[in-house]
Design an enzyme around this catalytic site. Structure first.
Site, PDB file in Angstrom:
ATOM      1  N   GLY A  16       0.642  -1.262   0.068  1.00  0.00           N
ATOM      2  CA  GLY A  16       0.049  -0.004  -0.010  1.00  0.00           C
ATOM      3  C   GLY A  16       0.771   1.263   0.143  1.00  0.00           C
ATOM      4  O   GLY A  16       0.305   2.351   0.556  1.00  0.00           O
ATOM      5  N   ASN A  18       1.676   3.013  -2.564  1.00  0.00           N
ATOM      6  CA  ASN A  18       0.898   4.161  -3.437  1.00  0.00           C
ATOM      7  C   ASN A  18      -0.284   4.632  -2.637  1.00  0.00           C
ATOM      8  O   ASN A  18      -0.756   5.829  -3.018  1.00  0.00           O
ATOM      9  CB  ASN A  18       0.579   3.349  -4.823  1.00  0.00           C
ATOM     10  CG  ASN A  18       1.698   3.485  -5.880  1.00  0.00           C
ATOM     11  OD1 ASN A  18       2.037   4.469  -6.261  1.00  0.00           O
ATOM     12  ND2 ASN A  18       2.516   2.312  -6.258  1.00  0.00           N
ATOM     13  N   ARG A  69     -15.548 -14.790 -10.081  1.00  0.00           N
ATOM     14  CA  ARG A  69     -15.156 -13.413  -9.892  1.00  0.00           C
ATOM     15  C   ARG A  69     -16.500 -12.501  -9.929  1.00  0.00           C
ATOM     16  O   ARG A  69     -16.425 -11.276  -9.066  1.00  0.00           O
ATOM     17  CB  ARG A  69     -14.509 -12.915 -11.188  1.00  0.00           C
ATOM     18  CG  ARG A  69     -13.062 -13.325 -11.159  1.00  0.00           C
ATOM     19  CD  ARG A  69     -12.358 -12.642 -12.599  1.00  0.00           C
ATOM     20  NE  ARG A  69     -11.180 -13.529 -12.738  1.00  0.00           N
ATOM     21  CZ  ARG A  69      -9.901 -13.557 -12.234  1.00  0.00           C
ATOM     22  NH1 ARG A  69      -9.973 -12.624 -11.074  1.00  0.00           N
ATOM     23  NH2 ARG A  69      -8.985 -14.231 -12.368  1.00  0.00           N
ATOM     24  N   ARG A  95      -5.800  -8.327  -8.500  1.00  0.00           N
ATOM     25  CA  ARG A  95      -6.943  -9.217  -9.014  1.00  0.00           C
ATOM     26  C   ARG A  95      -7.420  -8.832 -10.496  1.00  0.00           C
ATOM     27  O   ARG A  95      -7.492  -7.461 -10.703  1.00  0.00           O
ATOM     28  CB  ARG A  95      -8.200  -9.688  -8.071  1.00  0.00           C
ATOM     29  CG  ARG A  95      -8.040  -9.741  -6.734  1.00  0.00           C
ATOM     30  CD  ARG A  95      -7.483 -11.102  -6.894  1.00  0.00           C
ATOM     31  NE  ARG A  95      -8.519 -12.016  -7.293  1.00  0.00           N
ATOM     32  CZ  ARG A  95      -8.183 -13.516  -7.621  1.00  0.00           C
ATOM     33  NH1 ARG A  95      -6.868 -13.984  -7.519  1.00  0.00           N
ATOM     34  NH2 ARG A  95      -9.059 -14.413  -7.955  1.00  0.00           N
ATOM     35  N   LEU A  97      -9.919  -7.919 -13.135  1.00  0.00           N
ATOM     36  CA  LEU A  97     -11.618  -7.527 -13.108  1.00  0.00           C
ATOM     37  C   LEU A  97     -12.186  -7.652 -14.163  1.00  0.00           C
ATOM     38  O   LEU A  97     -11.915  -8.005 -15.304  1.00  0.00           O
ATOM     39  CB  LEU A  97     -11.708  -5.979 -12.798  1.00  0.00           C
ATOM     40  CG  LEU A  97     -11.108  -5.408 -11.225  1.00  0.00           C
ATOM     41  CD1 LEU A  97     -10.817  -3.906 -11.294  1.00  0.00           C
ATOM     42  CD2 LEU A  97     -11.842  -5.943 -10.430  1.00  0.00           C
ATOM     43  N   HIS A 113       0.636   1.480 -13.136  1.00  0.00           N
ATOM     44  CA  HIS A 113       1.210   0.113 -13.707  1.00  0.00           C
ATOM     45  C   HIS A 113       2.643   0.537 -13.593  1.00  0.00           C
ATOM     46  O   HIS A 113       3.109   1.255 -13.909  1.00  0.00           O
ATOM     47  CB  HIS A 113       0.819  -0.185 -15.001  1.00  0.00           C
ATOM     48  CG  HIS A 113       1.583  -1.510 -15.614  1.00  0.00           C
ATOM     49  ND1 HIS A 113       1.158  -2.740 -15.150  1.00  0.00           N
ATOM     50  CD2 HIS A 113       2.420  -1.782 -16.565  1.00  0.00           C
ATOM     51  CE1 HIS A 113       1.873  -3.605 -15.810  1.00  0.00           C
ATOM     52  NE2 HIS A 113       2.613  -3.157 -16.735  1.00  0.00           N
ATOM     53  N   GLU A 178       5.928   6.468  -8.934  1.00  0.00           N
ATOM     54  CA  GLU A 178       5.024   6.208  -8.824  1.00  0.00           C
ATOM     55  C   GLU A 178       4.130   6.969  -7.902  1.00  0.00           C
ATOM     56  O   GLU A 178       2.944   7.553  -8.177  1.00  0.00           O
ATOM     57  CB  GLU A 178       4.588   4.742  -8.531  1.00  0.00           C
ATOM     58  CG  GLU A 178       5.226   3.822  -9.809  1.00  0.00           C
ATOM     59  CD  GLU A 178       4.928   2.343  -9.055  1.00  0.00           C
ATOM     60  OE1 GLU A 178       3.950   1.963  -8.606  1.00  0.00           O
ATOM     61  OE2 GLU A 178       5.622   1.427  -9.366  1.00  0.00           O
TER      62      GLU A 178
END
Ligand code: GAR
Length: 224
Positions: A16, A18, A69, A95, A97, A113, A178
């Site tokens: 975490g 970011n 999902r 995950r 989506l 990314h 980032e």
């Protein structure tokens, strides 16, 4: 005065860092987004503790206990609605989506990314960049679309690749960037300053940096 800050959820799976950079930016009262929820698919994600310490609502939706999902995402959607979320920031959310979830949030869901998209979609970006011998690497914030790591690009930062780099040293220099571009990208989207035209995000350039990043660096007298 009416609070017009966009209610933002950050979705994480782990550390975490970011998320922490977004939380720090949103502490400024003139930042156009308010971090209203941190949600993790891993109940033991260290980032959840950080959010709790900062008095931010948290939720854990453990993907492992749902069959498929769709049912996992249905519970996430309920949480997002319960917290009246306007915008989602994926921040190390590992995950995939479904198209129906990404379409529902199209134009309102951002991802970070660790590569200069459209190069190096997917995992192990730093290892692959080193193996290819690229001289410039970096990170990207983009809108999420059904195809992985493919949506319109909001912000990018480039870093030089050094001869001495390992995947870890490169990752840490990219991560530092980032933390710079994600708050900036969220600010641009939340304030409504950008719009999407085709695959391009326009309106995002209040200041133009003139210095190009050239690797290997030019000698001083060649520079400029
Ligand atoms: C970050 O480097 C982020 O770009 C990457 O995971 C890391 C999460 O770190 N995301 C992806 O690879 C998504 N495909 P953080 O939890 O410290 O923010």
């Amino acid at each position: 005065m009416r609070n017009t800050r966009r209610r933002t959820a950050i979705l994480i799976s782990g550390r975490g860092s970011n998320m922490a950079s977004l939380v720090a930016a949103a502490r400024h009262h003139d930042f156009p987004a308010d971090i209203a929820l941190v949600l993790s698919n891993r109940p033991d994600a260290p980032g959840l503790d950080y959010a709790k310490e900062h008095n931010i609502a948290t939720a854990a939706v453990d993907h492992k206990i749902y069959v498929g999902r769709e049912s996992f995402e249905a519970v996430m959607q309920q949480m997002l609605e319960m917290h009246r979320i306007d915008l989602i920031c994926l921040a190390g959310f590992m995950r995939l989506l479904t198209p129906s979830f990404t379409q529902r949030w199209q134009g309102r869901m951002l991802n970070i990314h660790p590569a200069l998209l459209p190069s190096y979609k997917g995992l192990h970006t730093h290892e692959r960049a080193l193996a290819d011998g690229v001289k410039i690497h970096g990170c990207t914030v983009h809108f999420v679309v059904p195809e992985m790591d493919s949506g319109p690009i909001i912000a990018q930062a480039a870093v030089p690749v050094l001869d001495s780099d390992t995947a870890d040293t490169l990752a840490s220099r990219v991560l530092a960037q980032e933390h710079v571009i994600y708050p900036r990208a969220l600010e641009m989207v939340a304030s409504g300053r950008v719009h999407i035209e085709g695959h391009r995000v326009l309106g995002a350039c209040p200041r133009v940096e003139h210095a190009p990043l050239v690797v290997p660096a030019l000698d001083e007298e060649e520079d400029g």
